[in-house]
Structures are given as C-alpha cells and as structure tokens.
Design a protein around this motif. Structure first.
Motif, PDB file in Angstrom:
ATOM      1  N   GLU A  73       0.792  -1.224   0.000  1.00  0.00           N
ATOM      2  CA  GLU A  73       0.000   0.000   0.000  1.00  0.00           C
ATOM      3  C   GLU A  73       0.824   1.274   0.000  1.00  0.00           C
ATOM      4  OE1 GLU A  73       0.052  -1.482   4.335  1.00  0.00           O
ATOM      5  OE2 GLU A  73       0.020  -2.312   2.316  1.00  0.00           O
ATOM      6  N   SER A  74       2.090   1.219   0.396  1.00  0.00           N
ATOM      7  CA  SER A  74       2.910   2.429   0.399  1.00  0.00           C
ATOM      8  C   SER A  74       3.923   2.454  -0.738  1.00  0.00           C
ATOM      9  CB  SER A  74       3.650   2.564   1.738  1.00  0.00           C
ATOM     10  OG  SER A  74       2.745   2.899   2.758  1.00  0.00           O
ATOM     11  N   SER A  75       4.055   1.346  -1.475  1.00  0.00           N
ATOM     12  CA  SER A  75       5.049   1.318  -2.552  1.00  0.00           C
ATOM     13  C   SER A  75       4.428   1.102  -3.927  1.00  0.00           C
ATOM     14  CB  SER A  75       6.087   0.217  -2.287  1.00  0.00           C
ATOM     15  OG  SER A  75       5.468  -1.052  -2.196  1.00  0.00           O
ATOM     16  N   THR A  76       3.152   0.735  -3.982  1.00  0.00           N
ATOM     17  CA  THR A  76       2.443   0.659  -5.256  1.00  0.00           C
ATOM     18  C   THR A  76       1.533   1.866  -5.328  1.00  0.00           C
ATOM     19  OG1 THR A  76       2.516  -1.750  -5.220  1.00  0.00           O
ATOM     20  CG2 THR A  76       0.966  -0.725  -6.733  1.00  0.00           C
ATOM     21  N   ASN A  77       1.956   2.869  -6.062  1.00  0.00           N
ATOM     22  CA  ASN A  77       1.370   4.195  -5.981  1.00  0.00           C
ATOM     23  C   ASN A  77       0.741   4.576  -7.319  1.00  0.00           C
ATOM     24  OD1 ASN A  77       0.841   6.934  -5.722  1.00  0.00           O
ATOM     25  ND2 ASN A  77       2.817   7.436  -4.806  1.00  0.00           N
ATOM     26  N   LEU A  78      -0.591   4.748  -7.313  1.00  0.00           N
ATOM     27  CA  LEU A  78      -1.261   5.325  -8.473  1.00  0.00           C
ATOM     28  C   LEU A  78      -1.476   6.804  -8.179  1.00  0.00           C
ATOM     29  CD1 LEU A  78      -3.942   2.624  -9.438  1.00  0.00           C
ATOM     30  CD2 LEU A  78      -1.616   2.924 -10.298  1.00  0.00           C
ATOM     31  N   THR A  79      -0.775   7.670  -8.904  1.00  0.00           N
ATOM     32  CA  THR A  79      -0.756   9.100  -8.617  1.00  0.00           C
ATOM     33  C   THR A  79      -1.537   9.867  -9.679  1.00  0.00           C
ATOM     34  OG1 THR A  79       1.407   8.888  -7.560  1.00  0.00           O
ATOM     35  CG2 THR A  79       0.722  11.098  -8.236  1.00  0.00           C
ATOM     36  N   TRP A  80      -2.503  10.653  -9.233  1.00  0.00           N
ATOM     37  CA  TRP A  80      -3.347  11.404 -10.157  1.00  0.00           C
ATOM     38  C   TRP A  80      -2.589  12.599 -10.729  1.00  0.00           C
ATOM     39  CZ3 TRP A  80      -7.517  10.707 -12.891  1.00  0.00           C
ATOM     40  CH2 TRP A  80      -8.201  11.811 -13.439  1.00  0.00           C
ATOM     41  N   THR A  81      -2.541  12.668 -12.070  1.00  0.00           N
ATOM     42  CA  THR A  81      -1.937  13.819 -12.753  1.00  0.00           C
ATOM     43  C   THR A  81      -2.909  14.412 -13.769  1.00  0.00           C
ATOM     44  OG1 THR A  81      -0.926  12.355 -14.422  1.00  0.00           O
ATOM     45  CG2 THR A  81       0.419  12.945 -12.498  1.00  0.00           C
ATOM     46  N   GLY A  82      -4.180  14.049 -13.634  1.00  0.00           N
ATOM     47  CA  GLY A  82      -5.183  14.542 -14.564  1.00  0.00           C
ATOM     48  C   GLY A  82      -5.753  15.879 -14.136  1.00  0.00           C
ATOM     49  N   THR A  83      -6.907  16.204 -14.693  1.00  0.00           N
ATOM     50  CA  THR A  83      -7.567  17.479 -14.410  1.00  0.00           C
ATOM     51  C   THR A  83      -7.926  17.584 -12.933  1.00  0.00           C
ATOM     52  OG1 THR A  83      -8.493  17.479 -16.636  1.00  0.00           O
ATOM     53  CG2 THR A  83      -9.505  18.957 -15.014  1.00  0.00           C
ATOM     54  N   ALA A  84      -7.695  18.743 -12.356  1.00  0.00           N
ATOM     55  CA  ALA A  84      -8.042  18.961 -10.958  1.00  0.00           C
ATOM     56  C   ALA A  84      -9.522  18.691 -10.729  1.00  0.00           C
ATOM     57  CB  ALA A  84      -7.701  20.387 -10.552  1.00  0.00           C
ATOM     58  N   ILE A 116     -12.077  -3.955   0.104  1.00  0.00           N
ATOM     59  CA  ILE A 116     -10.974  -3.005  -0.077  1.00  0.00           C
ATOM     60  C   ILE A 116     -10.033  -3.200   1.109  1.00  0.00           C
ATOM     61  CG2 ILE A 116     -10.355  -0.642  -0.622  1.00  0.00           C
ATOM     62  CD1 ILE A 116     -12.589  -1.837  -2.417  1.00  0.00           C
ATOM     63  N   ALA A 117      -8.815  -3.672   0.855  1.00  0.00           N
ATOM     64  CA  ALA A 117      -7.926  -4.046   1.958  1.00  0.00           C
ATOM     65  C   ALA A 117      -6.532  -3.474   1.774  1.00  0.00           C
ATOM     66  CB  ALA A 117      -7.848  -5.571   2.090  1.00  0.00           C
ATOM     67  N   ARG A 118      -5.965  -3.036   2.890  1.00  0.00           N
ATOM     68  CA  ARG A 118      -4.572  -2.556   2.952  1.00  0.00           C
ATOM     69  C   ARG A 118      -4.298  -1.491   1.890  1.00  0.00           C
ATOM     70  NH1 ARG A 118      -4.403  -8.056   3.901  1.00  0.00           N
ATOM     71  NH2 ARG A 118      -3.641  -8.627   5.977  1.00  0.00           N
ATOM     72  N   CYS A 119      -5.208  -0.554   1.803  1.00  0.00           N
ATOM     73  CA  CYS A 119      -5.033   0.545   0.849  1.00  0.00           C
ATOM     74  C   CYS A 119      -4.797   1.850   1.593  1.00  0.00           C
ATOM     75  CB  CYS A 119      -6.258   0.678  -0.055  1.00  0.00           C
ATOM     76  SG  CYS A 119      -6.412  -0.653  -1.282  1.00  0.00           S
ATOM     77  N   ARG A 120      -4.034   2.715   0.975  1.00  0.00           N
ATOM     78  CA  ARG A 120      -3.785   4.058   1.475  1.00  0.00           C
ATOM     79  C   ARG A 120      -4.510   5.018   0.541  1.00  0.00           C
ATOM     80  NH1 ARG A 120       2.337   6.598   2.212  1.00  0.00           N
ATOM     81  NH2 ARG A 120       1.708   8.690   2.943  1.00  0.00           N
ATOM     82  N   ILE A 121      -5.357   5.876   1.104  1.00  0.00           N
ATOM     83  CA  ILE A 121      -6.274   6.649   0.274  1.00  0.00           C
ATOM     84  C   ILE A 121      -6.296   8.099   0.734  1.00  0.00           C
ATOM     85  CG2 ILE A 121      -8.652   6.848  -0.551  1.00  0.00           C
ATOM     86  CD1 ILE A 121      -8.993   3.867   0.169  1.00  0.00           C
ATOM     87  N   PHE A 168     -18.483  -8.968  -5.874  1.00  0.00           N
ATOM     88  CA  PHE A 168     -17.383  -9.797  -5.354  1.00  0.00           C
ATOM     89  C   PHE A 168     -16.021  -9.373  -5.918  1.00  0.00           C
ATOM     90  CE2 PHE A 168     -21.214 -12.439  -5.391  1.00  0.00           C
ATOM     91  CZ  PHE A 168     -21.326 -12.726  -4.033  1.00  0.00           C
ATOM     92  N   CYS A 169     -15.764  -8.079  -5.898  1.00  0.00           N
ATOM     93  CA  CYS A 169     -14.485  -7.562  -6.378  1.00  0.00           C
ATOM     94  C   CYS A 169     -13.599  -7.151  -5.204  1.00  0.00           C
ATOM     95  CB  CYS A 169     -14.698  -6.378  -7.314  1.00  0.00           C
ATOM     96  SG  CYS A 169     -15.505  -6.835  -8.866  1.00  0.00           S
ATOM     97  N   ALA A 170     -12.296  -7.072  -5.473  1.00  0.00           N
ATOM     98  CA  ALA A 170     -11.340  -6.721  -4.429  1.00  0.00           C
ATOM     99  C   ALA A 170     -10.308  -5.748  -4.976  1.00  0.00           C
ATOM    100  CB  ALA A 170     -10.648  -7.977  -3.899  1.00  0.00           C
ATOM    101  N   ILE A 171      -9.915  -4.787  -4.137  1.00  0.00           N
ATOM    102  CA  ILE A 171      -8.810  -3.877  -4.423  1.00  0.00           C
ATOM    103  C   ILE A 171      -7.867  -3.949  -3.231  1.00  0.00           C
ATOM    104  CG2 ILE A 171      -8.128  -1.500  -4.883  1.00  0.00           C
ATOM    105  CD1 ILE A 171     -10.934  -1.005  -5.991  1.00  0.00           C
ATOM    106  N   HIS A 172      -6.654  -4.452  -3.455  1.00  0.00           N
ATOM    107  CA  HIS A 172      -5.734  -4.698  -2.354  1.00  0.00           C
ATOM    108  C   HIS A 172      -4.386  -4.030  -2.593  1.00  0.00           C
ATOM    109  CE1 HIS A 172      -7.795  -8.722  -0.944  1.00  0.00           C
ATOM    110  NE2 HIS A 172      -8.584  -7.663  -0.860  1.00  0.00           N
ATOM    111  N   ASN A 173      -3.767  -3.571  -1.492  1.00  0.00           N
ATOM    112  CA  ASN A 173      -2.364  -3.149  -1.468  1.00  0.00           C
ATOM    113  C   ASN A 173      -2.044  -2.046  -2.472  1.00  0.00           C
ATOM    114  OD1 ASN A 173      -2.091  -5.209   0.399  1.00  0.00           O
ATOM    115  ND2 ASN A 173      -1.211  -6.648  -1.059  1.00  0.00           N
ATOM    116  N   LEU A 174      -2.874  -1.008  -2.484  1.00  0.00           N
ATOM    117  CA  LEU A 174      -2.638   0.121  -3.386  1.00  0.00           C
ATOM    118  C   LEU A 174      -2.625   1.434  -2.613  1.00  0.00           C
ATOM    119  CD1 LEU A 174      -4.913  -0.635  -6.488  1.00  0.00           C
ATOM    120  CD2 LEU A 174      -2.415  -0.761  -6.374  1.00  0.00           C
ATOM    121  N   TRP A 175      -1.859   2.363  -3.116  1.00  0.00           N
ATOM    122  CA  TRP A 175      -1.920   3.743  -2.642  1.00  0.00           C
ATOM    123  C   TRP A 175      -2.642   4.542  -3.714  1.00  0.00           C
ATOM    124  CZ3 TRP A 175       2.965   7.167  -1.229  1.00  0.00           C
ATOM    125  CH2 TRP A 175       2.511   8.408  -0.757  1.00  0.00           C
ATOM    126  N   LEU A 176      -3.883   4.922  -3.421  1.00  0.00           N
ATOM    127  CA  LEU A 176      -4.660   5.769  -4.320  1.00  0.00           C
ATOM    128  C   LEU A 176      -4.358   7.207  -3.941  1.00  0.00           C
ATOM    129  CD1 LEU A 176      -8.029   3.785  -4.443  1.00  0.00           C
ATOM    130  CD2 LEU A 176      -6.022   3.590  -5.927  1.00  0.00           C
TER     131      LEU A 176
END
Length: 494
Positions: A75-86, A137-142, A98-106
């Motif tokens: 969650e702290s090293s897989t980083n999706l960083t927003w660079t789009g329109t404010a 949604i598990a172990r995510c930084r948001i 039944f979907c999952a999002i794990h170990n991401l930094w949004l």
C-alpha cells in the motif's frame, strides 16, 4: 541477455501484469491510464500492479465485473498518482459483484476530487450489469490533500442499491472528507482496523460524512487528529452507526449527529468498548447527539484534558430539552473523566446526567420520556438492572409487585414497601401536576436510601425522608400530598 519481463497473456486464467500492457513508472499519465485500463478489460480475473509510482491522468474504471481483483504489491510502494484534471476521479468501481482492491496507494496528489468512487446501481445515467455489492478493499492508502476532495465516495443521490462494502486495514489521510456515504438504498458498510488521520490541514469539512444509508460499522478503528473537524458526522437522513472497540485521540470532536428537528431519524447508535482521549477546546461537545434515535454506550472510557462535554440534547434545541421523540440514552459501565471540571451537565429532554468531578461517578435523573439508564462507576450493572431480567448471579425471573400510596402530612414514618427478599426497589413519584419521575432506587436491602429526584417546580411534593427499619422502607413528609408507585423486584428460581 537479461530477462526483463515475462508475459502471461498466453496462459489461461493467469494474472495480468500492467507492465505487459505498456505501463511504466516513467510513462506519462495518459499512457499508464490506458495500459491499466487495457489490463482490466483484458478478461483477466486479476490484474497486478508492481512496486513503483505510476502516474495516471484519466479515471481507471472497474465495471460490470464478477469476482475481479486489482492487486498491488504494497500500500505504500504501489502508488497510483493522479496527474489529470483537478477535481477528477482517480478510480471507479461500479456495477460489479465480489471484487477486491488490495495493497494500493490511491494518491490524489493534491488534485483529484475523488480517489475511489463506488456508485449505486444505475447511477449517473449509466446502465450497470450488477448491483454494486460484496466488495473488499484491503490494505489501501487513500487520500487527496485538497479542500473539498473525497477519499472514498460511497454512493450518490442518483443511484439505487449499494451494499456490503468492507474496508480492512485501510489508511485514510489528507482529504477534505475521508469517506462520504450517500445513497438511496445502502446497507452494511464496514470499516475494520482502519485509521482515519488528520494531522495536516485536512480533512477540512468532516472525516466520515454519513449523509444517508442503512448501516455503517466501525470496528477496531482509530481516529487521530490535531484539527477541530469532527471525525464522524451523521446527518438527519443518516443510518444506524456502530462503533466497536474504537479509539479517538486528539483535538477533534469524535461523533456529531446534526439536529434532526426537521426530520424523524429514529436509527440507533451504539458505542461498545470505545475510548476517547480529547485534547481540544474547553466546552466543546466531543460527542454531540441531537437526534431522536437511541444511543447506547457500554464499557467506554472518556477522558478530556479540560471541561469538554458529552452532549445529548433533544431535537429542535441545543441543551434545553424539547420534543418528546427521544427514544432514550443508555450508559452501562461508562466512565467519563474531566480534568479541571466541576461538573458537566448535558440536557436530555427533561432528564439529564451529571459527572461528579470528585468521584467521577455518573449521577442520573430520568423521566418517563427520556428513558435514561445509568450505572455508577463502582457498581456493576449485574447487581442492579441486570439481575431483574435474570442475567446476573443467581439467575431467575423477576417478580414485580406494585402499590400506590397517597401521603398527606406524614409526620411519623410510614412503611411503603418491604425490603425482605427484594433484589431491587424502585419508587416512582408524581407531584400532582402530571409529572412522573424516578424518586428512589435501592439495590438489595442494605445501606441508607437516598432521594435522587430533584423536582423543584410548582406542584412538587414537600421534602421527603426515606428510612429503612426492620427490612421496611419508610417514608415521612412534613406537609403536602405525594403519590408513590413502589415496584419491588424479587428473583425466583429458574
């Protein structure tokens, strides 16, 4: 020759790696967004995002999936960083089951308006395949450190059903609002072992904003802040809210339920095993409840460094009583401690509770409307109310006897009840002006009885004196007329 990457595209059911679709930590936000979206749309049941910071400039959409996982490395090293329109949306999960999002930094990157958006069924004029439900949604930084931003938006006013969304060990940080809950039909949003922190300039509005919904649960969560913004707010359309084994530290109010005088919100709220360490401004309501539904606090510890408040006022006014829709407040083995405070009084219809600064005991007064139930710090609920319903030591079934007495100028003590074999004696009084109130409560048949009523209005009975003599409860009055209703609770064998 060095091996740089391996393609799994020919292996049926294999994990899809975004690197195989053209994503790179050095690529532009547009390239990465297209690559990640292509991996999600490839038909793979799981898409993997490796370590690194990947810029994205358009919304990543997970739509119409059944049993899909988006998996990061950490969650702290897989980083999706927003660079789009404010003000844009970093990721959307919709119309799926039944979907999952794990170990991401949004990472909203001080720009995104929403980091993760989960709308209800058919929201935003979009035709969804499934009801949006059963997501993990598990172990995510948001977070997105900009005023007005939202970390996670659950639902919207145009969608229908959204339910059974679970957050586990997620870290919510630096957003205008950490989470918003807004939906026409929503049930069972659960936050387990999550941290909501606001040590920086945000959240700027409120931490978790429960605008509407069916059920929101916080289990083993921690709330940390140096700001004055409330951690959790429930609006007049809000849901049932439960806090189990949660902790709040800092200067922010913990739970605020806004005044519902213009509505009728009867949903309950429960706090079990929670602790509060409040360091905020004196006279602040760190719990502020002005709604009709019942609120229960069991096994909680509240500590404040100054004269702060726990406020429970009737809808329609702050601290002055009011409407008769209040379903009651329950405190069981709850200990408030206030440094530097003489006593803290919180209005609760025409009943109230007071915290004594010397003993830290909770002293209470209730009415037939307020339904206040209080236990002292040193006395177990099992020795009083619990034994009535047969759950305390000895067990059994409660047997209640009642008698009505009208007393006029009793200068010699008159027996009104026998204490022999009684587990609990409760005396209710009427002052002749239509006011019914609790006057005396005795657990067992030992000790000196104490009048706990403090009626002083016109029509109140004259001063009463209760004594115990030979296992009999006696009442004496100098003058006036007073009607008592004596209830004696006796335990019988199971």
């Amino acid at each position: 020759m060095a091996l740089t990457k391996v393609s799994y595209s020919m292996i049926q059911g294999a994990v899809a790696n975004i690197l195989d679709f053209g994503a790179s930590t050095s690529a532009s936000g547009a390239v990465n967004a297209a690559a990640i979206q292509a991996a999600i749309d490839s038909g793979a049941n799981c898409v993997f995002i490796p370590n690194g910071s990947f810029n994205v400039s358009s919304t990543i959409t997970i739509a119409n999936k059944n049993g899909f996982m988006l998996q990061g490395a950490a969650e702290s090293s897989t980083n999706l960083t927003w660079t789009g329109t404010a003000g844009g949306t970093l990721m959307t999960l919709r119309g799926s089951m039944f979907c999952a999002i794990h170990n991401l930094w949004l990472n909203g990157n001080n720009s995104a308006g929403v980091c993760l958006y989960m709308p209800g069924y058919n929201a935003d004029s979009v035709s969804d395949t499934f009801v949006n439900t059963q997501h993990d949604i598990a172990r995510c930084r948001i977070g997105s450190a900009v005023a007005g931003s939202i970390g996670v938006q659950l639902g919207t006013t145009t969608g229908s059903q959204l339910d059974n969304i679970s957050f586990y060990k997620c870290f919510f940080e630096n957003s205008g609002k950490h989470v918003t809950v807004t939906n026409q039909v929503s049930l069972n949003f659960t936050f387990n072992d999550c941290v909501f922190q606001g040590f920086n300039v945000t959240p700027t509005t409120v931490g978790v904003d429960i605008i509407s919904g069916g059920l929101v649960n916080f289990n083993n969560c921690q709330y940390l802040s140096t700001a004055s913004i409330a951690h959790v707010r429930r609006s007049i359309q809000g849901a049932t809210v439960n806090f189990i084994n949660c902790e709040m530290e800092g200067s922010s109010p913990w739970f605020v339920a806004t005044d519902d005088s213009a509505s009728a919100n009867y949903y309950p709220c429960t706090m079990v095993g929670c602790t509060i360490g409040f360091t905020g401004t004196a006279s602040t309501n760190y719990i502020d409840w002005r709604q009709r539904g019942p609120i229960s606090m069991m096994g909680c510890q509240f500590n404040s460094t100054n004269a702060a408040f726990v406020n429970f006022a009737a809808p329609g006014s702050l601290g002055t009583g009011g409407l008769a829709f209040d379903s009651g407040t329950t405190y069981v083995n709850t200990i408030p401690t206030y440094s530097g405070a003489s006593s803290r009084i919180s209005a609760h219809q025409d009943g109230y509770f007071i915290v004594n600064a010397t003993t830290q005991n909770v002293v209470g007064k209730g009415s037939n409307l307020s339904g206040v139930l209080l236990t002292e710090r040193s006395q177990s609920i099992d020795d009083t109310i619990g034994r009535i319903i047969g759950i305390g030591a000895g067990g059994g079934t409660a047997v209640t006897t009642q008698c009505a007495q009208t007393t006029t100028a009793i200068t010699t003590a008159k027996t009104i009840a026998s204490l022999e074999n009684a587990s609990l004696i409760l005396v209710r009084g009427s002052d002749g002006a239509g006011n019914d109130f609790l006057d005396l409560l005795i657990s067992g048949n030992t000790g000196s009885p104490t009048v706990i009523s403090s009626k002083t209005a016109t029509g109140s009975p004259a001063a009463r004196t209760y004594t115990i003599s030979s296992f009999n409860l006696q009442l004496a009055m100098a003058s006036g007329t007073y009607t008592t209703n004596v209830m004696s609770f006796q335990m019988s064998p199971r």
